[in-house]
Design a protein around this motif. Structure first.
Motif, short mmCIF file in Angstrom:
data_model
loop_
_atom_site.label_atom_id
_atom_site.label_comp_id
_atom_site.label_asym_id
_atom_site.label_seq_id
_atom_site.Cartn_x
_atom_site.Cartn_y
_atom_site.Cartn_z
N ILE A 18 48.20 15.70 15.93
CA ILE A 18 48.31 14.64 14.92
C ILE A 18 48.65 15.18 13.54
CG2 ILE A 18 45.84 14.60 14.40
CD1 ILE A 18 46.17 11.49 14.16
N HIS A 19 48.36 16.43 13.27
CA HIS A 19 48.62 17.02 11.96
C HIS A 19 50.11 17.26 11.70
CE1 HIS A 19 48.51 20.51 14.65
NE2 HIS A 19 49.32 21.08 13.78
N CYS A 20 50.96 17.08 12.72
CA CYS A 20 52.36 17.51 12.64
C CYS A 20 53.31 16.32 12.43
CB CYS A 20 52.73 18.25 13.92
SG CYS A 20 54.46 18.74 14.00
N PRO A 21 53.92 16.21 11.24
CA PRO A 21 54.87 15.11 11.00
C PRO A 21 56.14 15.21 11.85
CG PRO A 21 54.79 16.59 9.10
CD PRO A 21 53.72 17.04 10.05
N GLY B 129 53.41 29.25 29.16
CA GLY B 129 54.28 30.04 28.29
C GLY B 129 54.40 29.51 26.89
N LEU B 130 53.49 28.61 26.50
CA LEU B 130 53.55 28.05 25.15
C LEU B 130 53.03 29.05 24.13
CD1 LEU B 130 52.17 24.49 25.92
CD2 LEU B 130 54.55 25.09 25.44
N TYR B 131 53.58 28.96 22.94
CA TYR B 131 53.08 29.76 21.83
C TYR B 131 51.88 29.04 21.21
CZ TYR B 131 57.25 32.56 22.31
OH TYR B 131 58.23 33.38 22.80
N VAL B 132 50.95 29.82 20.69
CA VAL B 132 49.74 29.28 20.09
C VAL B 132 49.68 29.76 18.65
CG1 VAL B 132 47.21 29.25 20.21
CG2 VAL B 132 48.56 29.27 22.33
N SER B 133 49.37 28.84 17.75
CA SER B 133 49.27 29.17 16.33
C SER B 133 47.84 28.98 15.84
CB SER B 133 50.19 28.27 15.50
OG SER B 133 51.54 28.59 15.73
N ASN B 134 47.50 29.75 14.82
CA ASN B 134 46.24 29.56 14.10
C ASN B 134 46.52 28.58 12.96
OD1 ASN B 134 44.60 31.45 15.54
ND2 ASN B 134 45.68 33.09 14.46
N GLY B 135 45.57 27.68 12.72
CA GLY B 135 45.72 26.74 11.63
C GLY B 135 45.85 27.45 10.30
N ILE B 136 46.66 26.89 9.40
CA ILE B 136 46.85 27.49 8.08
C ILE B 136 46.41 26.54 6.96
CG2 ILE B 136 48.65 29.11 8.76
CD1 ILE B 136 50.74 27.12 7.67
N SER B 137 45.87 25.38 7.33
CA SER B 137 45.33 24.46 6.33
C SER B 137 44.17 23.70 6.96
CB SER B 137 46.41 23.47 5.86
OG SER B 137 46.62 22.47 6.83
N ASP B 138 43.43 22.99 6.12
CA ASP B 138 42.29 22.25 6.66
C ASP B 138 42.73 21.00 7.44
OD1 ASP B 138 43.15 20.73 4.51
OD2 ASP B 138 41.19 20.63 3.52
N LYS B 139 44.03 20.67 7.42
CA LYS B 139 44.55 19.54 8.20
C LYS B 139 44.86 19.95 9.64
CE LYS B 139 46.51 17.21 4.23
NZ LYS B 139 47.71 16.74 3.57
N GLU B 140 44.91 21.24 9.90
CA GLU B 140 45.25 21.74 11.23
C GLU B 140 44.01 22.22 11.96
OE1 GLU B 140 49.69 23.48 10.14
OE2 GLU B 140 48.07 24.88 10.55
N PRO B 141 44.00 22.10 13.30
CA PRO B 141 42.91 22.68 14.07
C PRO B 141 42.92 24.21 13.92
CG PRO B 141 44.28 21.24 15.44
CD PRO B 141 44.98 21.41 14.13
N ASP B 142 41.84 24.84 14.32
CA ASP B 142 41.78 26.31 14.25
C ASP B 142 42.92 26.94 15.05
OD1 ASP B 142 39.55 26.18 12.63
OD2 ASP B 142 38.14 26.46 14.28
#
Length: 178
Positions: A40-43, A104-117
């Motif tokens: 949901i955090h992704c426009p 095979g999906l890439y995983v990211s760490n959140g970089i703002s408080d709007k994103e999950p960890d």
């Protein structure tokens, strides 16, 4: 690594409508299209899924079953359905990081408080009715995703021409002797 023409990992997730979605249970005429989105955090995801929701009938006419999947919680997935214009789009949630890695999906760490960890980056998979991979598009970033008109054209072409899955060749290892 997933290989075209080989069986994909089985996956079963909850949908926001209170039912369960299972890849094995899909009975598509041509493909099951799995659209993994960031959350949901992704426009950019919002734009992509709203475009997809407007083309569900076109995919259905071509015998393609569609599901959108995220690692969001149930609460966030339901909020996504409320806030985005995607009324008929099946939304699955609760994808684990280990399931994402299997695909095979890439995983990211959140970089703002709007994103999950942690969350997955986008991926789009076409799975044939025999649960083998036909095609995949996997990304490290939220940008430059395949357009659904292009994807519909691909479905038309490959079904009309019985075009085989590509990318299945095994690489021969050449050992140089010194």
């Amino acid at each position: 690594m997933l290989i075209p023409r080989k069986e994909v990992p089985q996956i079963e997730l909850n949908l926001i409508n209170g039912t369960r979605w299972s890849l094995q249970a899909q009975e598509s005429e041509s493909f099951t299209m799995m659209v993994f989105y960031r959350g949901i955090h992704c426009p950019v995801c919002k734009k992509q899924l709203e475009e997809l929701a407007g083309k569900l009938d076109e995919f259905s006419k071509r015998g393609v079953n569609v599901v959108a999947i995220s690692s969001n919680t149930e609460e966030l997935a339901k909020k996504t359905a409320e806030k985005w214009d995607i009324p008929e789009l099946p939304l699955a949630y609760g994808l684990t990081i280990s399931q994402a890695r299997e695909w095979g999906l890439y995983v990211s760490n959140g970089i703002s408080d709007k994103e999950p960890d942690q969350f997955t980056e986008p991926g789009l998979f076409f799975v044939k009715p025999d649960n083998t991979l036909y095609a995949a598009s996997i990304q490290t970033m939220p940008f430059a995703r395949p357009g659904f008109d292009d994807i519909l054209n691909m479905v038309d072409y490959v079904t009309k021409n019985d075009y085989p899955a590509r990318g299945e060749a095994e690489v021969a290892m050449i050992t140089e002797m010194a």
